[in-house]
Enzyme design. Structure first.
Site, PDB file in Angstrom:
ATOM      1  N   CYS A 127       0.852  -1.194   0.000  1.00  0.00           N
ATOM      2  CA  CYS A 127       0.000   0.000   0.000  1.00  0.00           C
ATOM      3  C   CYS A 127       0.883   1.238   0.000  1.00  0.00           C
ATOM      4  CB  CYS A 127      -0.918  -0.005   1.224  1.00  0.00           C
ATOM      5  SG  CYS A 127      -2.034   1.421   1.286  1.00  0.00           S
ATOM      6  N   HIS A 169      -8.623  -3.572  -3.635  1.00  0.00           N
ATOM      7  CA  HIS A 169      -7.762  -2.819  -2.716  1.00  0.00           C
ATOM      8  C   HIS A 169      -8.164  -1.342  -2.710  1.00  0.00           C
ATOM      9  CE1 HIS A 169      -3.666  -2.089  -0.831  1.00  0.00           C
ATOM     10  NE2 HIS A 169      -4.027  -0.870  -1.183  1.00  0.00           N
ATOM     11  N   GLU A 170      -8.400  -0.774  -3.909  1.00  0.00           N
ATOM     12  CA  GLU A 170      -8.732   0.650  -3.984  1.00  0.00           C
ATOM     13  C   GLU A 170     -10.143   0.932  -3.475  1.00  0.00           C
ATOM     14  OE1 GLU A 170      -6.337   2.618  -4.359  1.00  0.00           O
ATOM     15  OE2 GLU A 170      -5.017   0.964  -4.926  1.00  0.00           O
ATOM     16  N   HIS A 173     -10.052   1.257   0.149  1.00  0.00           N
ATOM     17  CA  HIS A 173      -9.628   2.600   0.581  1.00  0.00           C
ATOM     18  C   HIS A 173     -10.820   3.555   0.630  1.00  0.00           C
ATOM     19  CE1 HIS A 173      -5.351   2.722   1.219  1.00  0.00           C
ATOM     20  NE2 HIS A 173      -5.079   2.139   0.076  1.00  0.00           N
TER      21      HIS A 173
END
Length: 205
Positions: A127, A169-170, A173
């Protein structure tokens, strides 16, 4: 892994010195918000499209510019992504660069995962917001994502394997979730030095 930065003295003939900087410090230096900042723990607010078309385009441009800065610091063979909160912008926007060279970035406006496969795998992730470590994260191998276009239309797209991992993953976020929350309880992030010795590129048959 420390990144060497070459500096030179002010006087002619003075030897150059090398200052070692951690990967996380390098990311902080190019404007990536680091772990511990509250914005990384808060769900991002959706865009109101098409009303906020210009704002959406400006955020996407900022994200792409940040990706270019990041590439000058680190090479990403597996592709990469960046979400608006990592630039201190609390809006639901992310950009993902697939690993294939000369491939157009994937823009995610108001993304939501609407379907996930039951089968998954566990791979190392890194990350930009805490780049000194890597962690093994289990994720579904296939997902379907709903996004909004600049003109306000809803669209759905399926992704699989490594690209699905990058996009998940994004989106995490944008939900205020770091990958460490997805790791199995018995696993812990490992220093990047150890990862370079034991980690392997994502592999899918």
């Amino acid at each position: 892994m420390a990144i060497p930065i070459l500096t030179r003295g002010n006087h002619a003939g003075k030897e150059a010195t090398v200052i070692e900087t951690k990967p996380s410090d390098a990311m902080r230096g190019i404007g990536i918000v680091q772990s511990g900042s509250p914005i990384l723990q808060q769900p991002a607010q959706p865009l109101h499209l098409p009303i906020e078309h210009d704002l959406a385009a400006a955020i996407v441009n900022d994200l792409i510019a940040a990706m270019h800065r990041v590439r000058r610091v680190h090479n990403f063979a597996k592709g990469m992504g960046i979400a608006a909160p990592q630039l201190g912008i609390g809006r639901r926007v992310a950009v993902v660069q697939p690993p294939e060279p000369d491939t157009q970035e994937i823009t995610l406006l108001n993304p939501t995962i609407v379907a996930r496969s039951d089968d998954e795998d566990e791979q190392y992730e890194g990350c930009l917001s805490f780049f000194d470590v890597r962690g093994k994260v289990p994720r579904p191998l296939r997902i379907e994502v709903e996004t909004t276009s600049y003109s306000g239309e809803l669209r759905r797209q399926q992704y699989q394997d490594g690209l699905a991992r990058l996009i998940q993953h994004e989106i995490d976020h944008l939900d205020g979730i770091l990958y460490t929350a997805r790791m199995k309880p018995a696993n812990q992030p490992i220093p990047i030095e150890q990862y370079r010795q034991t980690g392997r590129s994502w592999s899918y048959e």
